[in-house]
Scaffold this motif. Structure first.
Motif, PDB file in Angstrom:
ATOM      1  N   VAL A  14       0.856  -1.187   0.000  1.00  0.00           N
ATOM      2  CA  VAL A  14       0.000   0.000   0.000  1.00  0.00           C
ATOM      3  C   VAL A  14       0.889   1.234   0.000  1.00  0.00           C
ATOM      4  CG1 VAL A  14      -1.914  -1.086   1.239  1.00  0.00           C
ATOM      5  CG2 VAL A  14      -0.156   0.122   2.524  1.00  0.00           C
ATOM      6  N   THR A  15       0.318   2.332  -0.419  1.00  0.00           N
ATOM      7  CA  THR A  15       0.970   3.628  -0.262  1.00  0.00           C
ATOM      8  C   THR A  15       0.264   4.314   0.892  1.00  0.00           C
ATOM      9  OG1 THR A  15       1.465   3.764  -2.608  1.00  0.00           O
ATOM     10  CG2 THR A  15       1.508   5.822  -1.380  1.00  0.00           C
ATOM     11  N   PRO A  23       4.541  10.460   0.722  1.00  0.00           N
ATOM     12  CA  PRO A  23       3.945   9.113   0.803  1.00  0.00           C
ATOM     13  C   PRO A  23       5.019   8.047   0.975  1.00  0.00           C
ATOM     14  CG  PRO A  23       3.113  10.325  -1.104  1.00  0.00           C
ATOM     15  CD  PRO A  23       4.235  11.133  -0.524  1.00  0.00           C
ATOM     16  N   SER A  25       5.674   3.586   1.132  1.00  0.00           N
ATOM     17  CA  SER A  25       5.146   2.259   0.815  1.00  0.00           C
ATOM     18  C   SER A  25       5.290   1.368   2.032  1.00  0.00           C
ATOM     19  CB  SER A  25       5.907   1.634  -0.354  1.00  0.00           C
ATOM     20  OG  SER A  25       5.620   2.328  -1.526  1.00  0.00           O
ATOM     21  N   GLU A  58      -4.172   8.101   4.606  1.00  0.00           N
ATOM     22  CA  GLU A  58      -4.846   7.659   3.385  1.00  0.00           C
ATOM     23  C   GLU A  58      -4.068   6.442   2.894  1.00  0.00           C
ATOM     24  OE1 GLU A  58      -7.663   8.359   0.112  1.00  0.00           O
ATOM     25  OE2 GLU A  58      -7.395   9.581   1.906  1.00  0.00           O
ATOM     26  N   LEU A  59      -4.754   5.303   2.747  1.00  0.00           N
ATOM     27  CA  LEU A  59      -4.126   4.079   2.234  1.00  0.00           C
ATOM     28  C   LEU A  59      -4.567   3.874   0.796  1.00  0.00           C
ATOM     29  CD1 LEU A  59      -4.661   1.576   5.180  1.00  0.00           C
ATOM     30  CD2 LEU A  59      -2.702   3.028   4.728  1.00  0.00           C
ATOM     31  N   THR A  60      -3.610   3.613  -0.083  1.00  0.00           N
ATOM     32  CA  THR A  60      -3.926   3.368  -1.480  1.00  0.00           C
ATOM     33  C   THR A  60      -3.410   1.998  -1.876  1.00  0.00           C
ATOM     34  OG1 THR A  60      -3.784   5.725  -1.970  1.00  0.00           O
ATOM     35  CG2 THR A  60      -3.652   4.222  -3.841  1.00  0.00           C
ATOM     36  N   THR A  61      -4.308   1.180  -2.448  1.00  0.00           N
ATOM     37  CA  THR A  61      -3.968  -0.132  -2.987  1.00  0.00           C
ATOM     38  C   THR A  61      -4.175  -0.052  -4.500  1.00  0.00           C
ATOM     39  OG1 THR A  61      -6.194  -1.075  -2.986  1.00  0.00           O
ATOM     40  CG2 THR A  61      -4.976  -1.186  -0.899  1.00  0.00           C
ATOM     41  N   GLY A  64      -7.876   1.090  -5.106  1.00  0.00           N
ATOM     42  CA  GLY A  64      -8.449   2.368  -4.702  1.00  0.00           C
ATOM     43  C   GLY A  64      -7.815   2.904  -3.439  1.00  0.00           C
ATOM     44  N   SER A  65      -8.412   3.949  -2.892  1.00  0.00           N
ATOM     45  CA  SER A  65      -7.897   4.593  -1.684  1.00  0.00           C
ATOM     46  C   SER A  65      -8.971   4.633  -0.611  1.00  0.00           C
ATOM     47  CB  SER A  65      -7.465   6.029  -1.986  1.00  0.00           C
ATOM     48  OG  SER A  65      -6.394   6.031  -2.881  1.00  0.00           O
ATOM     49  N   ARG A  67      -9.624   6.194   3.705  1.00  0.00           N
ATOM     50  CA  ARG A  67      -9.128   6.884   4.884  1.00  0.00           C
ATOM     51  C   ARG A  67      -9.102   5.919   6.066  1.00  0.00           C
ATOM     52  NH1 ARG A  67     -12.335  11.129   6.715  1.00  0.00           N
ATOM     53  NH2 ARG A  67     -14.109  10.003   5.910  1.00  0.00           N
ATOM     54  N   PRO A  88     -10.254   0.295   0.740  1.00  0.00           N
ATOM     55  CA  PRO A  88      -9.511   0.475  -0.504  1.00  0.00           C
ATOM     56  C   PRO A  88      -9.222  -0.833  -1.235  1.00  0.00           C
ATOM     57  CG  PRO A  88      -7.998   0.578   1.327  1.00  0.00           C
ATOM     58  CD  PRO A  88      -9.383   0.409   1.913  1.00  0.00           C
TER      59      PRO A  88
END
Length: 100
Positions: A14-15, A23, A25, A58-61, A64-65, A67, A88
């Motif tokens: 994830v970011t 950001p 990883s 905020e987690l981004t996979t 998607g993202s 909160r 996400p």
């Protein structure tokens, strides 16, 4: 989903974005389930990253993202997180997957 099935989830990179910081990883293991008391899908998990408790992120996979909020560290230096809103990652309960 019956009460004996595993929760839906995500296990991978994830970011992680925190206000005011670049950001980063990290590896994450996240799960989602329907909470009848909340009346909605809730998600949580852990990040292989040290983040102070009560930090909003905020987690981004690749899907998607979402909160989340850091809740506490665990004994291995990971951070537990609780999701706020839609996860996400794909969740059959929300994405309307075809019935079996």
């Amino acid at each position: 989903m019956s009460e004996h099935e595993e929760p839906e989830g995500y296990d991978g990179e994830v970011t992680v974005a925190v206000d005011g910081e670049p950001p980063r990883s990290a590896r994450a293991v996240l799960g989602a389930r329907f909470d009848p008391l909340a009346g909605s899908v809730v998600w949580s998990g852990r990040l292989a990253l040290a983040v102070p408790a009560r930090t909003r992120l905020e987690l981004t996979t690749p899907h998607g993202s979402g909160r989340a909020e850091a809740t506490e560290p665990d004994a291995w230096g990971n951070t537990r997180v609780t999701g706020i809103g839609r996860p996400p990652f794909p969740v059959e309960l929300l994405d309307g997957a075809a019935e079996v």
